[in-house]
Scaffold this motif. Structure first.
Motif, mmCIF file in Angstrom:
data_model
loop_
_atom_site.group_PDB
_atom_site.id
_atom_site.type_symbol
_atom_site.label_atom_id
_atom_site.label_comp_id
_atom_site.label_asym_id
_atom_site.label_seq_id
_atom_site.Cartn_x
_atom_site.Cartn_y
_atom_site.Cartn_z
ATOM 1 N N ILE A 1 0.971 -1.043 0.196
ATOM 2 C CA ILE A 1 0.021 -0.049 -0.094
ATOM 3 C C ILE A 1 0.765 1.178 0.034
ATOM 4 N N PHE A 2 2.005 1.258 0.797
ATOM 5 C CA PHE A 2 2.898 2.378 0.959
ATOM 6 C C PHE A 2 3.617 2.741 -0.658
ATOM 7 N N VAL A 3 3.905 1.553 -1.289
ATOM 8 C CA VAL A 3 4.459 1.658 -2.668
ATOM 9 C C VAL A 3 3.539 2.004 -3.632
ATOM 10 N N TYR A 4 2.177 1.783 -3.527
ATOM 11 C CA TYR A 4 1.347 2.563 -4.265
ATOM 12 C C TYR A 4 1.061 3.970 -3.869
ATOM 13 N N LEU A 5 0.902 4.530 -2.695
ATOM 14 C CA LEU A 5 1.056 5.867 -2.318
ATOM 15 C C LEU A 5 2.041 6.614 -2.675
ATOM 16 N N VAL A 6 3.358 6.090 -2.741
ATOM 17 C CA VAL A 6 4.275 6.861 -3.265
ATOM 18 C C VAL A 6 4.301 7.128 -4.815
ATOM 19 N N ARG A 7 4.104 5.877 -5.495
ATOM 20 C CA ARG A 7 3.677 5.962 -7.073
ATOM 21 C C ARG A 7 2.813 6.941 -7.266
ATOM 22 N N LEU A 8 1.660 7.194 -6.450
ATOM 23 C CA LEU A 8 0.638 7.760 -6.744
ATOM 24 C C LEU A 8 1.238 9.467 -6.538
ATOM 25 N N VAL A 9 1.888 9.687 -5.632
ATOM 26 C CA VAL A 9 2.396 11.070 -5.444
ATOM 27 C C VAL A 9 3.298 11.309 -6.753
ATOM 28 N N ALA A 10 4.064 10.559 -6.941
ATOM 29 C CA ALA A 10 5.074 10.644 -8.030
ATOM 30 C C ALA A 10 4.202 10.905 -9.446
ATOM 31 N N ASP A 11 3.419 9.857 -9.604
ATOM 32 C CA ASP A 11 2.711 10.035 -10.886
ATOM 33 C C ASP A 11 1.900 11.392 -10.942
ATOM 34 N N VAL A 12 1.241 11.804 -9.930
ATOM 35 C CA VAL A 12 0.342 12.833 -9.994
ATOM 36 C C VAL A 12 1.161 14.058 -10.076
ATOM 37 N N ALA A 13 2.268 14.183 -9.335
ATOM 38 C CA ALA A 13 3.409 15.411 -9.578
ATOM 39 C C ALA A 13 3.901 15.472 -10.816
#
Length: 213
Positions: free
Chosen positions: A35-47
């Motif tokens: 879940i943490f991996v997906y959250l980090v990826r979400l921040v990176a993709d959205v940014a």
């Protein structure tokens, strides 16, 4: 006929949400790091996506200003800053996506082994008369194929859900930008979104029907 089709679609939707819920619960219980991996990826993709929408506008403004005769040194520094920021954000997003992909691959292997063990345990706990029952063995085989092959396991289920969440987050960011900068464009954006959604739904429906045939 139409009622049966709607019932089947409703049942399919329930199964989808039930499967997604099961996979999320399993991931949270056994590998919360996913879940943490997906959250980090979400921040990176959205940014990365929002920076590609917002920052080029400021970069072009600086270029237009010093091209029009404004103070060269100040606007060149600003243009270099925005260009560098775009590169840094996209580079950081690329690195984080690469790391998250490696982490997901490792976690995916763990879950494949976990589900194999889980199905094996269920098979061992079956009543003896079912061990040679073709129907029971067929159900076990379908379960193994469904988890590992057709759905792609936990990652295969969570990746599409992540893509939906990421696109909705980006859409919310774009809507917020439009509301702040040019609210008159918002109705046009909503009309375009509805049209594209209906068109995609129609295309997906045609593809699904052709696949069934």
């Amino acid at each position: 006929m139409l009622k049966k089709k709607k019932d089947a679609e409703g049942q399919s939707g329930k199964v989808m949400w039930k499967t997604l819920g099961f996979m999320l619960k399993t991931a949270w219980q056994h590998r919360p790091s996913l879940i943490f991996v997906y959250l980090v990826r979400l921040v990176a993709d959205v940014a990365s996506k929002l920076s590609s929408i917002i920052l080029p506008k400021f970069l072009l403004d600086e270029i237009v200003l010093f091209a029009g005769g404004a103070e060269l040194s100040q606007h060149i520094r600003n243009a270099a800053f925005y260009a560098g920021l775009i590169v840094v954000i996209n580079l950081a997003a690329s690195v984080l996506n690469s790391i998250s992909a490696n982490c997901k691959a490792t976690i995916s292997e763990w879950f494949n082994e976990y589900f194999e063990r889980m199905l094996s345990d269920h098979a061992m706990q079956m009543d003896f008369e079912h061990t040679e029952d073709p129907k029971a063995l067929d159900q076990i085989g379908k379960a193994k194929e469904g988890i590992s092959w057709y759905s792609g396991g936990v990652i295969g289920i969570l990746d599409p859900a992540y893509n939906v969440a990421m696109n909705l987050t980006v859409l919310a960011g774009v809507v917020a930008i439009i509301i702040v900068t040019c609210p008159l464009l918002l109705p046009l954006q909503f009309v375009s979104l509805i049209f594209i959604t209906v068109l995609n739904a129609r295309v997906n429906k045609i593809e699904a029907e052709s696949y069934k045939e």
